[in-house]
Structures are given as C-alpha cells and as structure tokens.
Design a protein around this motif. Structure first.
Motif, short mmCIF file in Angstrom:
data_model
loop_
_atom_site.label_atom_id
_atom_site.label_comp_id
_atom_site.label_asym_id
_atom_site.label_seq_id
_atom_site.Cartn_x
_atom_site.Cartn_y
_atom_site.Cartn_z
N VAL A 165 109.05 -3.07 9.78
CA VAL A 165 108.91 -1.70 10.26
C VAL A 165 108.29 -0.81 9.19
O VAL A 165 108.73 -0.82 8.04
N PRO A 206 107.88 2.98 9.11
CA PRO A 206 107.96 4.37 9.59
C PRO A 206 106.92 5.21 8.88
O PRO A 206 106.54 4.93 7.75
N THR A 211 113.08 12.27 11.10
CA THR A 211 113.70 11.15 11.80
C THR A 211 112.84 10.71 12.98
O THR A 211 112.03 11.49 13.51
N GLY A 212 112.99 9.47 13.39
CA GLY A 212 112.25 8.94 14.53
C GLY A 212 112.99 7.76 15.13
O GLY A 212 113.78 7.09 14.46
N THR A 268 99.15 5.94 10.12
CA THR A 268 99.62 4.61 10.47
C THR A 268 98.43 3.76 10.88
O THR A 268 97.27 4.19 10.81
N LEU A 301 106.55 4.12 14.79
CA LEU A 301 107.76 4.93 14.65
C LEU A 301 107.45 6.11 13.72
O LEU A 301 107.50 5.98 12.50
N GLN A 302 107.14 7.26 14.32
CA GLN A 302 106.80 8.44 13.54
C GLN A 302 108.04 9.27 13.25
O GLN A 302 108.88 9.52 14.12
N LEU A 303 108.15 9.72 12.02
CA LEU A 303 109.24 10.57 11.59
C LEU A 303 108.79 12.03 11.70
O LEU A 303 107.78 12.42 11.10
N THR A 328 116.54 3.67 14.83
CA THR A 328 116.34 5.03 14.30
C THR A 328 116.15 4.95 12.80
O THR A 328 116.94 4.30 12.10
N CYS A 329 115.10 5.60 12.31
CA CYS A 329 114.86 5.67 10.87
C CYS A 329 114.82 7.14 10.45
O CYS A 329 114.29 7.99 11.17
#
Length: 217
Positions: free
Chosen positions: A122, A124, A195-196, A129, A214-216, A188-189
C-alpha cells in the motif's frame, strides 16, 4: 486542516491556485501488468516454511542472493531495500498467487505464495500517485517515503480487526501487509490529520496487490 509537520517529500506546489492531485506515471509502473503475466501458473505453495518450486531461473535467484529464501522472505527482503540499493537488472512483482522475477538476461523464476496468505503493498498518498495493479518490488515508488502511518483494517464480513498499528513506509513509499486469503476488508490509513479509506479484497486470483489509490485528505 493543518499540513503535516513534515510535508511529504513529493508534494506538489499549490502556489498560484488551489491544491490538486497530480498523477505521475513512472515509465515502468505498468510493466508488471504486461510482461510478467504470462508467468502465472496454476496452484499455490502448500505453506510458507519451505522454498517453493521454481519455474526456471535457479541462477537468477543465486546471483541475487535469493536461492535460500522462500517467497515470503524474498518479498520482505526486496520491499525493505533502500531505493538506491535496489537491483537495476531485476524486475520482481507480486500477483495474488506468486512472486515473479525476471532479469535483463531474460531469465525468469516464479514462486507460489502460501495458500493461506495474500500480500498487499500500500502506498497512501496526499498529492501524487501512479496507476498499478500488481506490485513491483523493484520499480514501484510512492509519495510518502519513510513516514509513520497508522494502519487499521477491518474484515467486512466478521467485523474483526485484521491489522492495526503504526507502520513506517519503506524507502519506496510502500507498506507491505501480509493478510489472510479469502476476505474483503476496509483499510484506513492516517498520517497526522490526513486520513483515507479503501476497500480491499484477497479472494480472487486477479485481486490487486498494489494499492496506490488510497488518498489521504
């Protein structure tokens, strides 16, 4: 929202206009989804404690110091290498069922993953990206390198926590997660106040092993 105290290194400038997501496609980022797919074989290793059978390329493994490593160890070893130390003549990627390697001499090797384990890498991101489906251990790069990320994963069916805690991204910007096979889950990160969340699956042979969406925020 306040910016992280130590801004992501790959962060794009927002001067002169609103912040926006930029997507950069590394020249080799999609190579693992094309050149290596013909290597996929049927069946998985029975367990992760023994070196799985190799589809050719014994010399390839020997020359890269991987001859005595099982698939789990190969993935962890290559993922953790500093970017500057990553072999330039080796492509190593992970599908849902195997780790596949190819060098510049055209030699190829494939080792099946354990039947009960799935590897998901992963990356994030906040600003930038790249598109990816099957993770390249030697060429994929993420935005947030060597950053502490809080990771939480909950099984969508049972509600049980699969993964939870603080992880530090590797020098390539990825966090590697060994997960149970056959589940769907919510990941969830969190990075400080960013957070995303993303849905993941470890059920099918074509499930992605490289999560870069997975965008924060």
């Amino acid at each position: 929202m306040t910016n992280p105290s130590s801004p992501p290194r790959a962060r794009a400038s927002s001067r002169g206009g609103p912040r926006r997501r930029t997507v950069r496609l590394p020249r080799r980022s999609l190579l693992i989804g094309t050149g290596l797919l013909p290597l996929v074989i049927a069946g998985c290793g029975s367990n992760g404690s023994e070196t799985a059978s190799v589809t050719g390329g014994e010399k390839l493994l020997q020359e890269h110091g991987l001859a005595d490593a099982d698939p789990h160890e190969i993935i962890d070893q290559l993922e953790a290498l500093p970017v500057a130390e990553r072999p330039q003549n080796l492509i190593a990627s992970v599908t849902a069922t195997s780790v596949q390697l190819r060098d510049d001499a055209g030699r190829e090797a494939e080792l099946p993953l354990p039947e009960d384990q799935f590897y998901l890498s992963v990356a994030p991101f906040v600003e930038s990206t790249h598109e990816c489906a099957f993770h390249s251990l030697t060429t994929c790069r993420g935005e947030l390198r060597s950053r502490e990320i809080t990771v939480s994963m909950v099984d969508s069916g049972s509600g049980e926590t699969v993964e939870e805690g603080t992880r530090t991204t590797h020098d390539n910007g990825f966090v590697g997660l060994w997960l149970p096979r056959g589940i769907t889950a919510e990941l969830t990160c969190t990075l400080e106040d960013y957070t995303g969340t993303a849905s993941i699956s470890t059920q099918a042979e074509d499930d992605l092993t490289c999560l870069t969406s997975l965008q924060l925020t």
